[in-house]
Design a protein around this motif. Structure first.
Motif, PDB file in Angstrom:
ATOM      1  N   LEU A   5       0.835  -1.193   0.000  1.00 22.56           N
ATOM      2  CA  LEU A   5       0.000   0.000   0.000  1.00 22.56           C
ATOM      3  C   LEU A   5       0.876   1.252   0.000  1.00 22.56           C
ATOM      4  CD1 LEU A   5      -3.136   0.231   0.107  1.00 22.56           C
ATOM      5  CD2 LEU A   5      -2.848   0.939   2.494  1.00 22.56           C
ATOM      6  N   GLU A   6       1.930   1.232   0.811  1.00 24.99           N
ATOM      7  CA  GLU A   6       2.849   2.369   0.854  1.00 24.99           C
ATOM      8  C   GLU A   6       3.517   2.568  -0.507  1.00 24.99           C
ATOM      9  OE1 GLU A   6       5.571   1.805   4.013  1.00 24.99           O
ATOM     10  OE2 GLU A   6       4.040   2.065   5.560  1.00 24.99           O
ATOM     11  N   ASP A   7       3.867   1.462  -1.146  1.00 25.74           N
ATOM     12  CA  ASP A   7       4.465   1.514  -2.475  1.00 25.74           C
ATOM     13  C   ASP A   7       3.534   2.227  -3.453  1.00 25.74           C
ATOM     14  OD1 ASP A   7       7.021   0.585  -2.716  1.00 25.74           O
ATOM     15  OD2 ASP A   7       6.478  -0.973  -4.152  1.00 25.74           O
ATOM     16  N   VAL A   8       2.261   1.850  -3.424  1.00 25.60           N
ATOM     17  CA  VAL A   8       1.286   2.438  -4.348  1.00 25.60           C
ATOM     18  C   VAL A   8       1.122   3.925  -4.080  1.00 25.60           C
ATOM     19  CG1 VAL A   8      -1.156   2.463  -4.975  1.00 25.60           C
ATOM     20  CG2 VAL A   8       0.049   0.282  -4.757  1.00 25.60           C
ATOM     21  N   SER A   9       1.023   4.295  -2.799  1.00 24.91           N
ATOM     22  CA  SER A   9       0.827   5.708  -2.465  1.00 24.91           C
ATOM     23  C   SER A   9       2.056   6.522  -2.897  1.00 24.91           C
ATOM     24  CB  SER A   9       0.578   5.871  -0.968  1.00 24.91           C
ATOM     25  OG  SER A   9       1.780   5.678  -0.245  1.00 24.91           O
ATOM     26  N   TYR A  10       3.241   5.949  -2.714  1.00 23.68           N
ATOM     27  CA  TYR A  10       4.465   6.632  -3.136  1.00 23.68           C
ATOM     28  C   TYR A  10       4.479   6.825  -4.651  1.00 23.68           C
ATOM     29  CZ  TYR A  10       9.351   7.420  -4.195  1.00 23.68           C
ATOM     30  OH  TYR A  10      10.508   7.942  -4.683  1.00 23.68           O
ATOM     31  N   CYS A  11       4.076   5.780  -5.369  1.00 24.94           N
ATOM     32  CA  CYS A  11       4.032   5.854  -6.836  1.00 24.94           C
ATOM     33  C   CYS A  11       3.046   6.934  -7.266  1.00 24.94           C
ATOM     34  CB  CYS A  11       3.616   4.501  -7.400  1.00 24.94           C
ATOM     35  SG  CYS A  11       3.785   4.396  -9.190  1.00 24.94           S
ATOM     36  N   ASN A  12       1.894   6.987  -6.602  1.00 22.70           N
ATOM     37  CA  ASN A  12       0.880   7.985  -6.955  1.00 22.70           C
ATOM     38  C   ASN A  12       1.391   9.396  -6.683  1.00 22.70           C
ATOM     39  OD1 ASN A  12      -0.970   6.176  -7.852  1.00 22.70           O
ATOM     40  ND2 ASN A  12      -2.310   6.278  -6.074  1.00 22.70           N
ATOM     41  N   SER A  13       2.032   9.591  -5.534  1.00 19.21           N
ATOM     42  CA  SER A  13       2.530  10.922  -5.200  1.00 19.21           C
ATOM     43  C   SER A  13       3.632  11.332  -6.172  1.00 19.21           C
ATOM     44  CB  SER A  13       3.053  10.943  -3.769  1.00 19.21           C
ATOM     45  OG  SER A  13       4.244  10.193  -3.663  1.00 19.21           O
ATOM     46  N   ALA A  14       4.475  10.371  -6.573  1.00 20.69           N
ATOM     47  CA  ALA A  14       5.538  10.669  -7.531  1.00 20.69           C
ATOM     48  C   ALA A  14       4.938  11.085  -8.869  1.00 20.69           C
ATOM     49  CB  ALA A  14       6.426   9.438  -7.709  1.00 20.69           C
ATOM     50  N   ARG A  15       3.893  10.357  -9.295  1.00 17.69           N
ATOM     51  CA  ARG A  15       3.249  10.686 -10.570  1.00 17.69           C
ATOM     52  C   ARG A  15       2.598  12.073 -10.480  1.00 17.69           C
ATOM     53  NH1 ARG A  15      -1.018   6.691 -11.563  1.00 17.69           N
ATOM     54  NH2 ARG A  15       0.665   5.180 -11.703  1.00 17.69           N
TER      55      ARG A  15
END
Length: 50
Positions: A5-15
């Motif tokens: 979940l943290e991975d996904v949120s990080y990816c979203n924030s990066a995008r």
């Protein structure tokens, strides 16, 4: 699961950051290019008329 979940949120924030960076950078690049073109044309006209 938590790490995923943290991975996904990080990816979203990066995008999101990349998108906002592009939105900010695009108009700035266009504006600077237009300014440079305008200045170059003025200089060229100054050289031609003198």
């Amino acid at each position: 699961m938590k790490g995923q979940l943290e991975d996904v949120s990080y990816c979203n924030s990066a995008r999101q950051g990349l998108l906002s960076w592009m939105m900010f950078l695009g108009p700035a690049t266009i504006a600077s290019a237009a300014c440079t073109l305008r200045r170059g044309r003025q200089v060229w006209r100054h050289w031609v008329t003198h």
